[in-house]
Scaffold this motif. Structure first.
Motif, PDB file in Angstrom:
ATOM      1  N   PHE A 181       0.378 -11.712   2.560  1.00  0.00           N
ATOM      2  CA  PHE A 181       1.157 -12.180   2.188  1.00  0.00           C
ATOM      3  C   PHE A 181       0.961 -13.488   1.418  1.00  0.00           C
ATOM      4  N   LEU A 229      -0.349  -5.491   1.702  1.00  0.00           N
ATOM      5  CA  LEU A 229       1.017  -6.992   1.870  1.00  0.00           C
ATOM      6  C   LEU A 229       0.030  -7.836   0.368  1.00  0.00           C
ATOM      7  N   VAL A 232       1.856  -7.039  -3.135  1.00  0.00           N
ATOM      8  CA  VAL A 232       4.088  -7.182  -3.293  1.00  0.00           C
ATOM      9  C   VAL A 232       3.932  -8.027  -4.095  1.00  0.00           C
TER      10      VAL A 232
END
Length: 573
Positions: A181, A229, A232
């Protein structure tokens, strides 16, 4: 992997309690990086640009499309400027807010390096590693600046921390997801944030070779889910921007999308327009900018090689990642020293377990002692020579900087000599730590206020407002970001990227619309021969440039700088 020793039971490095050592180091790091906060405005080259964009966001509520004045600024994604704006909402003070993202990234990087090193080895190595990172010249200097690269270092270090918690200390799928992330956040900050994921390549090598100290998590869908992720934060910025650009049909927004997605990524990497250097450029940066860390390389390189031959994955993963980062940036013709800044924390991580032994070596201590002595002596000698002999190079420097700079450098150099005399060779690493503390503290508390008026262009913009009066409009011609950022009262600008002759023509038309209440603030070269300098007012010198102000009476009719009309006007008696 053995469990991490609780800090309360860790063997201290210097004091009796490891927790007190860590607290003392945290206070020292905060002072070293933060002293001077609020004492200066943004300085070129990049700081005024980003602060100007952040101010526009706050003032106009336009968060997806950054603006430099009334023009779009397509060179960088907006995450860094968002954080500067957030800093302003929290503090209400731009002088503090513009530096907060870099300060937070620096402190986070130190904490992450310490914690990961402690988990991989021990508290003593971890504290030495964090201290070595803090006082490496490249780290301290860059992390005190308000540019994107310090923030990128923070995101990449956070991503690497998450990945290594999973790959070396795991399995920990939550940390793997967090690492992916924050690599995506790095991309949304500056495209090369994706480099954090290169850590998976040396991991695959280590796993296939059955290296020691390596976690071997299973579960293919979890790998894919973690990597998903990564997208994202990128899509969280990209999708709203693309939807708005498509919906409003604004050609400027379409051009912005094209530039930010391709012009500032693939094109800039493959065919850069500036900062062209040889493939070995970064070796020089490591040797000079990474002092005193680079002094250890003659001892460190053989030690690293021995540990790699033992197939210790704790060394292969960070060192392999560093090599991949260096190769990535070396292949591009365009290079800047800050490009490899994110590799510095991982270098310190790989160095950490060797530091306790290295710092006991007389050769290492002698090298650090010599560096401190030479730097302190050079500052003292140069400052004393400038103050008493006034050589030509000193006079040239004083044309741009306050002459008090010599007293500041003399104070830093003299303090360094005292530190060297007290610590000597035996405590040379402590001597460098103390000297670095003096250098950056004096620079922040004395140097920032002293240099700010010229470097930020505040002085010339205050004088420009005094010349024009409180209510007159000032048009900026051939301006730099710091001029608009520091402008006082009502101002107008005629584009930043627009060629100077076009800016001049627009400025003169604006000026003549209300000649009694408008002035032009201009770079000297942009006026050409079209302005009578006897009727203009020299405002001052800032950022190695000369600045003037004039009204309609000083303008040569029909003349535009850089055109045949200017030549004709110049030839008239």
């Amino acid at each position: 992997m053995k469990p991490c020793t609780p800090l309360s039971h860790a063997r201290p490095l210097w004091l009796r309690d490891a927790r007190r050592e860590l607290l003392l180091f945290g206070v020292f790091a905060l002072l070293l990086l933060g002293l001077g906060l609020g004492l200066r405005d943004p300085w070129p080259s990049d700081e005024p640009r980003f602060a100007l964009v952040a101010q526009w966001m706050v003032g106009h509520g336009q968060w997806l499309f950054p603006h430099r004045g009334h023009e779009l600024y397509p060179d960088k994604p907006p995450v860094f400027m968002w954080l500067q704006a957030l800093g302003y909402f929290l503090t209400g003070n731009w002088r503090i807010a513009f530096l907060l993202p870099s300060l937070a990234a620096a402190l986070a990087a130190l904490a992450l390096v310490y914690d990961l090193t402690r988990r991989l080895w021990n508290h003593r190595s971890a504290l030495l590693a964090a201290a070595a990172l803090l006082v490496t010249i490249h780290f301290t200097y860059q992390m005190r600046n308000a540019q994107i690269d310090p923030l990128l270092l923070g995101w990449i270090t956070l991503a690497n921390y998450g990945l290594l918690r999973h790959l070396l200390l795991g399995p920990s799928w939550r940390w793997f997801a967090a690492g992916c992330f924050f690599a995506g956040v790095g991309v949304a900050t500056k495209g090369v944030g994706v480099l954090a994921l290169l850590m998976l390549l040396p991991y695959l090598v280590a796993r296939r070779g059955h290296w020691r100290q390596l976690a071997r998590p299973t579960g293919g869908w979890r790998w894919a889910g973690g990597l998903a992720l990564f997208l994202v934060p990128i899509l969280g910025w990209l999708l709203p921007m693309l939807l708005v650009a498509h919906a409003d049909g604004d050609p400027q927004h379409a051009e912005y999308v094209q530039n930010i997605l391709f012009g500032q990524t693939v094109h800039r990497y493959a065919t850069p327009s500036g900062h062209i250097h040889s493939p070995f450029y970064f070796l020089g940066i490591i040797a000079a900018d990474w002092l005193p860390l680079s002094l250890l390389l003659p001892w460190v390189l053989p030690a690293w090689w021995r540990r790699l031959k033992r197939r210790d994955a704790r060394f292969l993963l960070p060192l392999g990642w560093i090599v991949l980062v260096l190769l990535f940036f070396s292949f591009s013709p365009g290079k800047r020293d800050v490009y490899i800044l994110p590799a510095l924390p991982m270098t310190v991580l790989a160095l950490a377990p060797l530091l306790p032994g290295l710092l006991r070596r007389r050769g290492v201590r002698l090298a650090v002692f010599t560096l401190t002595t030479l730097l302190a002596g050079a500052l003292t000698a140069a400052a004393a020579l400038a103050l008493h002999r006034h050589p030509a190079w000193a006079v040239k420097i004083e044309q741009s900087l306050d002459p008090q700079i010599w007293w500041m450098l003399l104070a830093i150099g003299a303090a360094g000599i005292v530190v060297v005399a007290l610590t000597r060779v035996r405590r040379a690493p402590l001597g460098w730590l103390l000297f670095a503390g003096v250098l950056w503290s004096v620079y922040g508390l004395w140097g920032y206020p002293m240099l700010n008026g010229d470097r930020s262009a505040r002085d010339v913009m205050v004088r420009a407002r005094a010349i024009a009066g409180p209510d007159a409009g000032i048009g900026l011609l051939a301006w730099k970001e710091q001029n608009l950022l520091m402008a006082q009262g009502p101002v107008a600008e005629f584009g930043f990227l627009k060629p100077w002759p076009q800016q001049y023509a627009d400025a003169v038309a604006w000026l003549q619309a209300d000649p009694a209440r408008r002035w032009i603030f201009s770079l000297d070269e942009a006026m050409g021969q079209c302005v009578d300098r006897h009727r203009a007012i020299h405002v001052g010198h800032a950022n190695r440039r000369e600045w003037w102000m004039f009204q309609a009476a000083a303008v040569a009719p029909g003349c535009v700088p850089g055109t045949s009309a200017e030549q004709d006007a110049d030839e008239q008696p």
